[in-house]
Design a protein around this motif. Structure first.
Motif: not given
Length: 447
Positions: A124-133, A160-168, A216-225
């Motif tokens: 399932l893909g993630a976007s800025n507006d499908n958090l409910d799915a 969107d940083p808030k959406v990204l954090a919510s997904i994680f 920059r991106s992979s270190s952010l992903a690891v930090e959020l995880a």
């Protein structure tokens, strides 16, 4: 009750090699042992002199359906996959339209059940507006949630940083990430456009899709995880620098795992001079020292999985200036033979190859009953002749796009036969014309 007997095989499985016969009944491995030749079977294969491996499970492919079927389809690409010893695939959501809803996800499963000779699962893909799915995604309905933390197509860049954090924090299944920093890439593109105009040399691709953009991106992903205790799987790592984000050791002990892809292990920046846009991909194939570090990290256990990121485009699309040429290359048919070249020169062992292409994938995604040669498991198997040198040529390519980045290269290993759920789908250079043996993969909880 359908039966099949494989005799005189050199089995490579679970960290060792041994000689054995296998008896398959109703699609599953019924018996592994010696001297099973006397058992009656509907089909028999003498595997003397050849290697028997669990089929490769490719955890990252783009089969382009729906919406991009002029260049690939589930039917064509899954046939190329089984010809290459891939018995199961996990397919990405950046189609047209993208797979952002549970309904779109289910439609893909229904389509694959009609046409795929390989087993299948979908993200399932993630976007800025499908958090409910994402929140509503049942465990087992998808292999994971794919998050593009870098440039992507359509509505699939999650910036969107808030959406990204919510997904994680809330995704009920494994999260798989594409990690590149879009603002930095765009700045790099502009800088090179000012220097070269629209005719940027392909050799600049690893400098535009740079080490820093990946970091920059992979270190952010690891930090959020780590912050949210997420089950994270980072896709297609390309740089030596990023390897420091991940721990060596068994994948079974990790909450954060990482993948390398066959083309990043085989090609490096020197190959742009010969291959040009044919090896343009995102993230980019980078420097020789990065390639060497990735190979070493596979052996070390810092890299957990090897996949393809199969992403076909037509040659007419690839034959374009830098900014117009799409990123991605077809890989499923020749992935295993390319990996055997690393075995041939001593960079990988057979046991490690099997671990990274089968066992670890099944474990990371908790795929039920697959990825190992075990009694009771589905008979997803590949028979390899490790000493059958052959040059890759365009005429043999089964992907709909009709070409391979490996054309002109000679590989020492050849896929002789591929079994999916006990059915002989590929043998001696030909597909079974009745092949529709693929099944929907079953996933246990990973979060």
């Amino acid at each position: 009750m359908k039966t099949l007997l494989i005799t005189n095989a050199r089995v490579v499985n679970e960290g060792r090699q041994y000689d054995a016969d296998l008896y398959v009944r109703n699609g599953r491995i019924y018996t592994i042992g010696a001297d099973l030749q006397s058992r009656p079977a509907d089909q028999a294969i003498d595997a003397r002199g050849h290697l028997l491996l669990p089929g490769m499970i490719d955890d990252q492919v783009h089969f382009r359906e729906p919406g991009l079927t002029h260049k690939a389809e589930i039917a064509t690409e899954s046939r190329a996959a089984v010809a290459g010893g891939i018995t199961s695939f996990l397919e990405m959501p950046n189609t047209q339209p993208p797979t952002l809803s549970l309904e779109a996800l289910e439609a893909k499963y229904q389509r694959a059940a009609q046409v795929s000779p390989a087993n299948f699962g979908f993200y399932l893909g993630a976007s800025n507006d499908n958090l409910d799915a994402i929140r509503r995604l049942p465990v087992g309905a998808a292999c994971g949630v794919k998050v593009f933390m870098g440039a992507s197509t359509g509505n699939m860049l999650v910036d969107d940083p808030k959406v990204l954090a919510s997904i994680f924090a809330e995704a009920p299944v494994l999260i798989a990430t594409h990690c590149e920093d879009t603002p930095l890439i765009r700045a790099n593109e502009q800088a090179y456009r000012e220097q070269y105009g629209e005719t940027v040399p392909m050799e600049m691709h690893p400098l535009i899709r740079s080490e820093e953009a990946c970091w920059r991106s992979s270190s952010l992903a690891v930090e959020l995880a780590r912050q949210h205790n997420t089950r994270l799987h980072v896709l297609h790592l390309t740089t030596a620098r990023e390897l420091g984000l991940f721990e060596p050791g068994s994948h079974r002990d990790k909450r954060i795992t990482v993948e390398a892809c066959v083309h990043h292990l085989y090609f490096d920046a020197h190959d742009y001079a010969e291959k040009g846009s044919l090896i343009k991909c995102n993230p980019a194939i980078k420097q020789p020292e990065d390639r060497a570090a990735l190979l070493a990290a596979v052996t070390e256990g810092r890299i957990d999985v090897i996949a393809t990121d199969h992403a076909p485009h037509l040659l007419s699309e690839k034959d374009a200036p830098y900014f117009a040429a799409p990123a991605g290359l077809p890989l499923v048919q020749h992935a295993l033979p390319s990996l055997f070249e690393h075995v041939r020169v001593g960079a990988l062992t057979l046991e490690t190859l099997v671990e990274k292409t089968s066992h670890a994938v099944a474990d990371c995604f908790n795929i039920q009953g697959r990825g190992y040669i075990r009694e009771g498991y589905w008979a997803d198997l590949v028979l390899i002749d490790p000493n059958s040198p052959h040059a890759i040529n365009r005429a043999e390519v089964l992907s709909k796009c009709g070409w391979s980045p490996f054309e002109g290269r000679t590989f020492s290993a050849r896929v002789l036969a591929t079994l999916v759920n006990g059915d002989l789908i590929w043998q001696n250079g030909a597909l079974n014309p009745q092949a529709t043996a693929g099944m929907r993969l079953e996933f246990g909880a990973t979060r």
